[in-house]
Design an enzyme around this catalytic site. Sequence first.
Site, short mmCIF file in Angstrom:
data_model
loop_
_atom_site.label_atom_id
_atom_site.label_comp_id
_atom_site.label_asym_id
_atom_site.label_seq_id
_atom_site.Cartn_x
_atom_site.Cartn_y
_atom_site.Cartn_z
N GLU A 1 0.83 -1.21 0.00
CA GLU A 1 0.00 0.00 0.00
C GLU A 1 0.86 1.26 0.00
O GLU A 1 2.07 1.20 0.25
CB GLU A 1 -0.93 0.02 1.21
CG GLU A 1 -0.19 0.10 2.54
CD GLU A 1 -1.03 0.71 3.65
OE1 GLU A 1 -1.51 1.84 3.48
OE2 GLU A 1 -1.20 0.06 4.70
N SER B 1 -13.56 1.73 9.49
CA SER B 1 -12.76 1.85 8.26
C SER B 1 -13.36 1.07 7.11
O SER B 1 -13.87 -0.05 7.29
CB SER B 1 -11.35 1.32 8.53
OG SER B 1 -10.59 1.33 7.33
N ASP C 1 -11.67 -0.39 5.19
CA ASP C 1 -10.84 -1.59 5.07
C ASP C 1 -11.70 -2.84 5.36
O ASP C 1 -11.51 -3.89 4.74
CB ASP C 1 -9.67 -1.57 6.07
CG ASP C 1 -8.63 -0.50 5.75
OD1 ASP C 1 -8.77 0.18 4.72
OD2 ASP C 1 -7.69 -0.36 6.55
N LYS D 1 -4.81 -1.89 13.93
CA LYS D 1 -4.02 -0.93 14.69
C LYS D 1 -4.53 -0.79 16.12
O LYS D 1 -5.73 -0.76 16.36
CB LYS D 1 -4.03 0.41 13.98
CG LYS D 1 -3.04 0.44 12.84
CD LYS D 1 -3.29 1.59 11.93
CE LYS D 1 -4.58 1.38 11.17
NZ LYS D 1 -5.08 2.57 10.54
N1 PSU Z 1 -1.33 1.04 9.46
C1 PSU Z 1 -0.23 1.76 9.72
N2 PSU Z 1 -0.11 2.97 9.16
C2 PSU Z 1 -1.07 3.47 8.32
C3 PSU Z 1 -2.23 2.71 8.03
C4 PSU Z 1 -2.31 1.49 8.64
O1 PSU Z 1 0.64 1.32 10.44
O2 PSU Z 1 -0.90 4.56 7.82
C5 PSU Z 1 -3.29 3.22 7.07
C6 PSU Z 1 -3.71 2.08 6.15
O3 PSU Z 1 -3.57 2.53 4.82
C7 PSU Z 1 -5.15 1.84 6.49
C8 PSU Z 1 -5.59 3.22 6.88
O4 PSU Z 1 -5.88 1.31 5.41
O5 PSU Z 1 -4.48 3.67 7.68
C9 PSU Z 1 -6.91 3.21 7.64
O6 PSU Z 1 -7.43 4.50 7.68
P1 PSU Z 1 -8.98 4.74 8.06
O7 PSU Z 1 -9.08 4.34 9.50
O8 PSU Z 1 -9.20 6.22 7.84
O9 PSU Z 1 -9.79 3.90 7.12
MN MN Z 2 -12.41 6.29 9.56
#
Ligand code: PSU
Ligand code: MN
Length: 287
Positions: free
Chosen positions: A10, A123, A125, A142
């Site tokens: 990614e 997310s 994701d 995370k």
């Molecule tokens: N894990 C990390 N660093 C990051 C991310 C994940 O250690 O920067 C990123 C990934 O790209 C993940 C995103 O898909 O954060 C999730 O963001 P959100 O919660 O806004 O969907």
């Molecule tokens: Mn979010």
Amino acid sequence: MPTLPLVALESTVIAHGLPYPDNVRTALELEAIIRQAGAEPRTCGFIAGEPVAGLTPEQIEHFARGEGVLKASLRDLAVVAARRLDAATTVATTMWVAHRFGIQVFVTGGIGGVHRGMSYDESADLTALATIPVLVVCAGAKAILDLPATRERLETLGVPVIGYGCDEMPAFYTRSSGLPVDARCDTPAEVAALWQAHRRLGLRTGMLVTVPVPAAAALDEALADAAVAEALAAAERAGIRGKALTPFLLDHIARRTGRASLQANLALLANNARVGAAIAVELGNGP
Ligand code: PSU
Ligand code: MN
């Protein structure tokens, strides 16, 4: 000439997850680790609105500097494409790009999930894992997230969670979360067999392979908990919401732990790259 097995990476972790220049160094190192293991890395992103699987080192440097590079999740793709923007891909959108280019294995650090105290901030994701058949290698969700809620959502969405050498889901900075995995695998071949069975059954979801951070780089649990709690409080005070929340929290934790969290993040990414490449080699290029 037969092509090598491919591994997707990614770019949000490069553009918005790690500080410069650690980010560009890490991105190139992950590619090198994957090549050494006999696979071909494909760092994903959008350049001028087009999906790319295989950013050049120059494009990775551009993403690492982050100038004018959006963080694109699934809901942003139409805007990115129509307006011909450069955009870093999250786990969700990297899965989308990988699948489009026929790449089965994707290596990342940690997936997004359900945010603590804000179960409505979930997310994309998770949506991607529910709908895109790609095998995602990570160190768990995370630690900034509500891990029990994230675990439950994965179950609801029908996403198998595999523990690579572990019986509990790892918690990103630390090796365990107390939450069970669906199955444990101890070799790349075992993971490959599960993935092939998943695909043979015609299941359309992704599969999550969770690998604990190497013990030497794991964060002290009390330090991790304190840093996460402080980061969440700071985000609340500053009114940070939506797509800015994850980058804000990660940056806050890195500063609070005197780079220990950064070291853990880098170590787990490198380890995941090794594991992901070994699984890709095991799968070869077959269906
Ligand atoms: N894990 C990390 N660093 C990051 C991310 C994940 O250690 O920067 C990123 C990934 O790209 C993940 C995103 O898909 O954060 C999730 O963001 P959100 O919660 O806004 O969907
Ligand atoms: Mn979010």
